[in-house]
Scaffold this motif. Structure first.
Motif, PDB file in Angstrom:
ATOM      1  N   ALA A 189       8.475  -4.469   8.986  1.00 15.73           N
ATOM      2  CA  ALA A 189       7.161  -4.482   8.355  1.00 15.73           C
ATOM      3  C   ALA A 189       6.899  -5.809   7.650  1.00 15.73           C
ATOM      4  CB  ALA A 189       7.047  -3.333   7.359  1.00 15.73           C
ATOM      5  N   TYR A 190       7.965  -6.487   7.253  1.00 15.00           N
ATOM      6  CA  TYR A 190       7.823  -7.720   6.472  1.00 15.00           C
ATOM      7  C   TYR A 190       8.196  -8.981   7.257  1.00 15.00           C
ATOM      8  CZ  TYR A 190       7.586  -4.253   2.795  1.00 15.00           C
ATOM      9  OH  TYR A 190       7.218  -3.168   2.033  1.00 15.00           O
ATOM     10  N   CYS A 191       9.063  -8.858   8.233  1.00 17.60           N
ATOM     11  CA  CYS A 191       9.514 -10.076   8.914  1.00 17.60           C
ATOM     12  C   CYS A 191       8.687 -10.414  10.150  1.00 17.60           C
ATOM     13  CB  CYS A 191      10.995  -9.970   9.279  1.00 17.60           C
ATOM     14  SG  CYS A 191      11.362  -8.805  10.591  1.00 17.60           S
ATOM     15  N   MET A 192       7.955  -9.457  10.725  1.00 18.80           N
ATOM     16  CA  MET A 192       7.137  -9.740  11.898  1.00 18.80           C
ATOM     17  C   MET A 192       5.982 -10.692  11.545  1.00 18.80           C
ATOM     18  SD  MET A 192       8.297  -8.242  14.609  1.00 18.80           S
ATOM     19  CE  MET A 192       9.242  -6.857  15.218  1.00 18.80           C
ATOM     20  N   VAL A 193       5.723 -11.669  12.401  1.00 14.01           N
ATOM     21  CA  VAL A 193       4.635 -12.613  12.124  1.00 14.01           C
ATOM     22  C   VAL A 193       3.301 -11.948  12.462  1.00 14.01           C
ATOM     23  CG1 VAL A 193       6.078 -14.639  12.496  1.00 14.01           C
ATOM     24  CG2 VAL A 193       4.804 -13.650  14.422  1.00 14.01           C
ATOM     25  N   PRO A 194       2.232 -12.297  11.736  1.00 10.62           N
ATOM     26  CA  PRO A 194       0.935 -11.634  11.959  1.00 10.62           C
ATOM     27  C   PRO A 194       0.260 -12.007  13.263  1.00 10.62           C
ATOM     28  CG  PRO A 194       0.728 -13.406  10.354  1.00 10.62           C
ATOM     29  CD  PRO A 194       2.191 -13.264  10.631  1.00 10.62           C
ATOM     30  N   TRP A 195       0.847 -12.947  14.023  1.00  7.14           N
ATOM     31  CA  TRP A 195       0.240 -13.336  15.309  1.00  7.14           C
ATOM     32  C   TRP A 195       0.630 -12.375  16.426  1.00  7.14           C
ATOM     33  CZ3 TRP A 195       3.062 -18.174  13.549  1.00  7.14           C
ATOM     34  CH2 TRP A 195       2.311 -18.830  12.560  1.00  7.14           C
ATOM     35  N   ASP A 196       1.603 -11.517  16.177  1.00 10.53           N
ATOM     36  CA  ASP A 196       1.992 -10.503  17.158  1.00 10.53           C
ATOM     37  C   ASP A 196       1.305  -9.188  16.819  1.00 10.53           C
ATOM     38  OD1 ASP A 196       3.728 -12.196  18.547  1.00 10.53           O
ATOM     39  OD2 ASP A 196       5.412 -11.729  17.217  1.00 10.53           O
ATOM     40  N   SER A 197       0.802  -8.525  17.841  1.00  5.45           N
ATOM     41  CA  SER A 197       0.198  -7.205  17.656  1.00  5.45           C
ATOM     42  C   SER A 197       0.962  -6.201  18.511  1.00  5.45           C
ATOM     43  CB  SER A 197      -1.269  -7.220  18.076  1.00  5.45           C
ATOM     44  OG  SER A 197      -1.790  -5.897  18.083  1.00  5.45           O
ATOM     45  N   PRO A 198       1.214  -5.023  18.007  1.00 10.11           N
ATOM     46  CA  PRO A 198       1.937  -4.019  18.799  1.00 10.11           C
ATOM     47  C   PRO A 198       1.071  -3.329  19.838  1.00 10.11           C
ATOM     48  CG  PRO A 198       1.361  -3.104  16.680  1.00 10.11           C
ATOM     49  CD  PRO A 198       0.906  -4.533  16.655  1.00 10.11           C
ATOM     50  N   TYR A 199      -0.224  -3.623  19.838  1.00  9.89           N
ATOM     51  CA  TYR A 199      -1.158  -2.915  20.713  1.00  9.89           C
ATOM     52  C   TYR A 199      -1.770  -3.851  21.764  1.00  9.89           C
ATOM     53  CZ  TYR A 199      -1.098   0.555  16.959  1.00  9.89           C
ATOM     54  OH  TYR A 199      -0.713   1.468  16.016  1.00  9.89           O
TER      55      TYR A 199
END
Length: 994
Positions: free
Chosen positions: A373-383
């Motif tokens: 929840a904290y280490c993933m970069v905001p440029w990746d989306s799971p959808y």
């Protein structure tokens, strides 16, 4: 008139007249408080010497049938009993006098009960209503901030998690320091917080030594609810429901724009243009928002209690349900209890208690779900664009910038970790009173528990080469215990003598089995669909016995002397040291009973106390005194025994020597003050002592080392206003504690270490706190070039310190003690204001002076070391600043791609102030007026709204400054490492009594 005629005509009338003289007639009235004339709902009215009785309604009114000449006994908790002789009155209104500051209140201490004025020990007693203002299934969480010297850390927001409790510091290093629970007079047991009548915390040896074997961490005595003799049937129903949101504290991760321009400032231009196209600014996925959710909390409770003939009964059913704030985390618990007490004969009473608990727990399939929840970069989306979850194992061409090519939302859709457990506890107690001064009792308990834990990693969520896995673990245990007491009490003149002797025996068994399988088909969750991979388990027996005695002598209720002795035997220890001996002595002097103070109307109580004694600790695994072998390996396809532990034939008890002095004072019927000073020395510590590598073992459990806890406690409770319509009370408690290591197995001490992105250590050494952080000292940022700076200690050839100089070379930095994880003091504040039918109450707790190692910052605040991790935002209210140009005075070094000279390595840079003040609970309640309640045929009705964890004031940069003071295999005491964050809860509830 002849005799025959008289018998036929006059005798029936004569007998009727005689009988009417003893006929029961109705009497009614009201029971009020003599202090403010308010009704006392639930007050008991009993005909003395009989089982006939009733309880007053919400308006204090009662009705009863009695025979002239009988004595009516009126009683209510916290008030003096009053007796009135019935002489054909139709109405008897009674006013009960409050017990003076509740000084005559009876405190339950397990084996015995004493009035507050008789206590020679440091204890804190709370009733059930004082505990259940906080929404939690855990009694420790409810106790937080309400008792001086009792440090409670609610370190996880995981539904169903339990708080860590430390009473007067931590005295053990390897062995557990948790308090001992005594439920309904028997060691151990389970209970639902809604079933608690009273909870008493025993803090010094004068009270705990009689529990010898497990009393080193203090004792918590719980008494569950029961009905009074003559009580009419009472039905209580409670319902509460609310929502829970996650608390992030000061922690704020960078959004797309902030991360983009931050990386642009330090990444090489060519690399940045190749890996960070400007189109990324249009992608800003909030991973924290996706992995957390709004939780829902519900609690339903119902009880029926009363008296029928010679039998008293209490039956309750409770269901607690919580949907966690982290996805795939839930907790559901159902408890039931039956407490029955019946008079078998005039002097013989039998009590049976049965408690059952069923719980179901769901947690995320991996601890990394929370980290992602904290280490993933905001440029990746799971959808995908159509809203479906991305399967990165199949879609190998999909662009993914985070370091971990893993979609946690896709994984949590198919993976799970869940458990369920059942616990059954049954008590049978016989109490015989052959005389008015002698009591013989036998309390016997049987408990059985079982649980199953399942972790499933579906093949769809891992790569083809990893397949999937399924792990099952099963545990089952049972125990039998018996506690047998003989109590005697005798008064002669001004002298009172009370004593008891007892014998206890217990046996228990625990079985455990775990199995792991692999290669199961998609969607399958049964072990027979896998290929077995590994298995393990154990089968353990435990046994122990105890003999103990206690005697208390008092003179004129002014001078009291108490002495106890206990001998315990445990199968955990080697035969030659299996028995431990634990004596204690305590004394008190009620100064206010002296003639020269009797005229001091302003002084209700002044009492001095002192105690000394020993308690024991056996909180270690079984059979550690024996050689141990593992049979998990094979050699030539045959099971092979490999030695894993070296025997210690001298292993014995860890002991705690406790000394304490205290003062209790009450003034003007409104002020209660308690002061306590204590000194506790834990010796012969149950410690994992390092062994020479030549032995083939890393360590051995042995008795070695000594630790001291010394402290001072203050508790102040005041009644500021008390009238018929307005009551305002406040409470304050604070406990200061200093911890010191007195001896260790070797003069140089030893380190306790935990992994991370480096090694984090605490040094255990003579003269230091047990939790002393040991690492390079951070000096800050070089204003000239933005380099990180640590301290290098210079020694001469004799090992003496000759200087301290700054260095920007991490390999030259000197490990040293840079802070402690133990707080300097902790405490709580409470207040309650009643105005007419409204009551506003609040509880807050605080901690000061501890240092927390923020392990998350090694990767989340790494100065550019991890390009594919998200980073914490410096905009957190702490005035953090990044170095950018020469002359900058900054908190953070210059950011450099792939790291700036190990600036994110373990050092005191990541030690933070753990002090905080938290508003734990605020509740606003409304009690419906009596006339409304009567119309609804109820005794009482209360509606309320409440909020938990409303505000936290701290300078800690993480989510929550409440960290565990008990180390694990992976963390140290005082280490913060992405814990499940606690939540803020808002509840609405209704409490009905019929």
């Amino acid at each position: 008139m002849n005799l025959k005629s008289f018998l036929r005509t006059q005798l029936p009338a004569f007998l009727l007249l005689a009988g009417s003289a003893h006929a029961q007639t109705a009497v009614q009235g009201t029971v009020l408080s003599a202090e403010d004339k308010s009704p006392l709902p639930g007050a008991t009215v009993v005909v003395e010497g009989t089982t006939r009785g009733t309880s007053a309604g919400a308006d204090g009114r009662y009705a009863l049938e009695a025979v002239p000449g009988e004595v009516l006994v009126f009683s209510f908790v916290g008030f003096e009993d009053r007796k009135v002789t019935y002489s054909n009155q139709t109405t008897i209104d009674v006013e009960l006098e409050p017990q003076s500051n509740s000084l005559d209140e009876v405190v339950v201490m397990g084996y015995s009960s004493q009035r507050k004025t008789e206590l020679s020990s440091a204890v804190v007693s709370l009733d059930g209503e004082q505990l259940t203002d906080v929404t939690s299934p855990d009694i420790g969480n409810m106790l937080q901030g309400k008792a001086a010297g009792v440090l409670v850390y609610n370190t996880s927001g995981q539904p169903g998690s339990q708080a860590t409790i430390r009473i007067r510091g931590t005295g053990s290093i390897t062995a557990a320091s948790d308090p001992l629970y005594v439920v309904d007079g028997i060691i151990g047991g389970t209970f639902n917080p809604n079933d608690v009548e009273t909870l008493t915390v025993l803090k010094d040896a004068g009270a705990t030594a009689i529990y010898g074997s497990e009393g080193a961490g203090g004792v918590i005595v719980v008494t569950t609810k029961s009905a009074k003799q003559g009580q009419k049937t009472t039905v209580n129903f409670k319902f509460s429901a609310g929502v829970k949101s996650v608390l992030q504290g000061r922690l704020k991760m960078m959004d797309s724009e902030e991360l983009y321009y931050t990386q642009k400032s330090y990444m090489p231009e060519v690399l940045f243009q190749a890996q960070r196209p400007e189109s990324l600014l249009g992608q800003d996925f909030d991973w924290v928002d996706a992995i957390f959710r709004t939780g829902v909390v519900q609690n339903y409770y119902a009880s029926v209690s009363g008296s029928s003939g010679k039998t008293n009964y209490y039956v309750s059913l409770d269901h607690y349900s919580e949907d966690g704030t982290l996805i795939n985390t839930d907790f559901h618990r159902t408890t039931a209890r039956i407490n029955l007490s019946t008079e078998l004969a005039r002097s013989l009473r039998m009590t049976t208690r049965v408690a059952y608990t069923n719980s179901r727990d769901y947690s995320s399939s991996s601890y990394q779900t929370l980290e992602w929840a904290y280490c993933m970069v905001p440029w990746d989306s799971p959808y995908y664009a159509d809203g479906s979850l991305i399967d990165l194992n199949k879609d190998t061409e999909h662009a993914w910038l985070s370091q971990y090519r893993y979609n946690p939302l896709f994984a949590e859709k198919y993976n799970y970790a869940k458990s369920h457990s059942d616990d059954l506890v049954g008590d049978l107690q016989l109490v015989w009173n052959p005389t008015d001064w002698l009591t013989v009792s036998s309390s016997n308990r049987f408990n059985r528990s079982g649980s199953k834990y399942i972790t499933c990693i579906d093949p769809r969520t891992v790569g083809e080469s990893e397949h999937g896995s399924l792990a099952n673990s099963l545990s089952e245990g049972w125990g039998i215990s018996s506690s047998n007491l003989v109590k005697a009490a005798h008064s002669f003149g001004d002298h009172n003598l009370v004593g008891l002797v007892g014998y206890e025996y217990g046996i228990n068994k625990e079985e455990y089995l775990d199995v792991t399988g692999q290669d199961m088909p998609e969607g399958m969750g049964s072990m027979n669909s896998t290929i077995p991979f590994e298995n393990g388990g154990y089968d353990l027996w435990g046994e122990g016995w105890s003999v103990f005695a206690q005697v208390q002598y008092s003179y004129r209720n002014k001078y009291t002397l108490t002495a106890s002795f206990r001998a315990d035997a445990s199968s955990k220890f080697a035969p030659r040291n299996r028995v431990g001996y634990f004596p204690s002595v305590a004394a008190s002097w009620v100064v206010s009973h002296e003639n020269w103070l009797r005229d001091a109307a302003w002084l209700d109580l002044l009492k001095l106390r002192a105690s000394y004694g020993e308690t024991g600790n056996s909180s270690i695994g079984s059979y550690l005194y024996l050689d141990s072998y593992s049979f998990a390996s094979k050699y030539h396809n045959k099971v092979t025994a490999i030695p894993v532990r070296k025997a210690n034939p001298y292993l014995g008890w860890e002991t705690a020597n406790m000394t304490g002095v205290g003062l209790d004072a009450s003034f003007l019927g409104r002020i209660d003050l308690t002061l306590d000073f204590y000194n506790i020395i834990n010796s012969e510590l149950l410690l994992n002592v390092p062994l020479s590598p030549s032995t083939g073992f890393f360590d051995q459990t042995a008795n070695a080392g000594k630790v001291r806890n010394r402290g001072f406690e203050i508790a102040l409770n005041t009644t500021n206003v008390k009238t018929r319509d307005v009551t305002w009370t406040t409470g304050f408690n604070i406990g200061f504690n200093r911890n010191r290591v007195l001896t260790t197995p070797t003069p140089e001490g030893f380190l306790q270490s935990s992994g991370g992105n480096g090694t984090v250590s605490q040094q255990v050494k003579v003269g230091q706190d047990i939790y002393s952080w040991y690492m390079p000292k951070w000096l800050g940022v070089d204003p000239g070039n933005g380099d990180p700076v640590w301290e290098k200690v210079v020694y001469d050839e004799h090992g003496r310190v000759t200087g301290r100089i700054p260095t920007n070379d991490y390999s030259e930095a000197t490990n040293q003690v840079v802070g402690v994880a133990t707080p300097k003091f902790s405490g709580g504040v409470s207040t309650s204001l009643r105005v007419f039918n409204f009551t506003l109450s609040g509880v807050a707790n605080f901690v000061y002076g501890n240092k927390i190692f923020n392990n998350d910052r090694l990767t989340m605040d790494a100065d550019g070391a991890f390009l594919t991790h998200n980073s914490v935002s410096l905009d957190n209210g702490l005035k953090w600043k990044r170095w950018e140009k020469p002359g900058d005075v900054a908190t953070h070094p210059k950011a450099v791609a792939f790291g700036n000279k190990n600036s994110n390595a373990v050092s005191s840079r990541f030690l933070e102030d753990g002090s905080f003040f938290r508003i734990k609970n605020v509740t606003l309640a409304y009690d419906l007026p009596e006339k409304w309640v009567r119309k609804m045929r109820m005794q009482a009705m209360r509606i309320y709204v409440s909020g938990d964890n409303l505000a936290t004031f701290t300078r800690f940069s993480g989510m929550d400054p409440e960290v565990d003071l008990q180390g694990t295999e992976y963390t140290l005491a005082g280490m913060y490492s992405t814990p499940y964050p606690v939540g803020r809860t808002f509840m609405f509830g209704v409490d009905l009594t019929f």
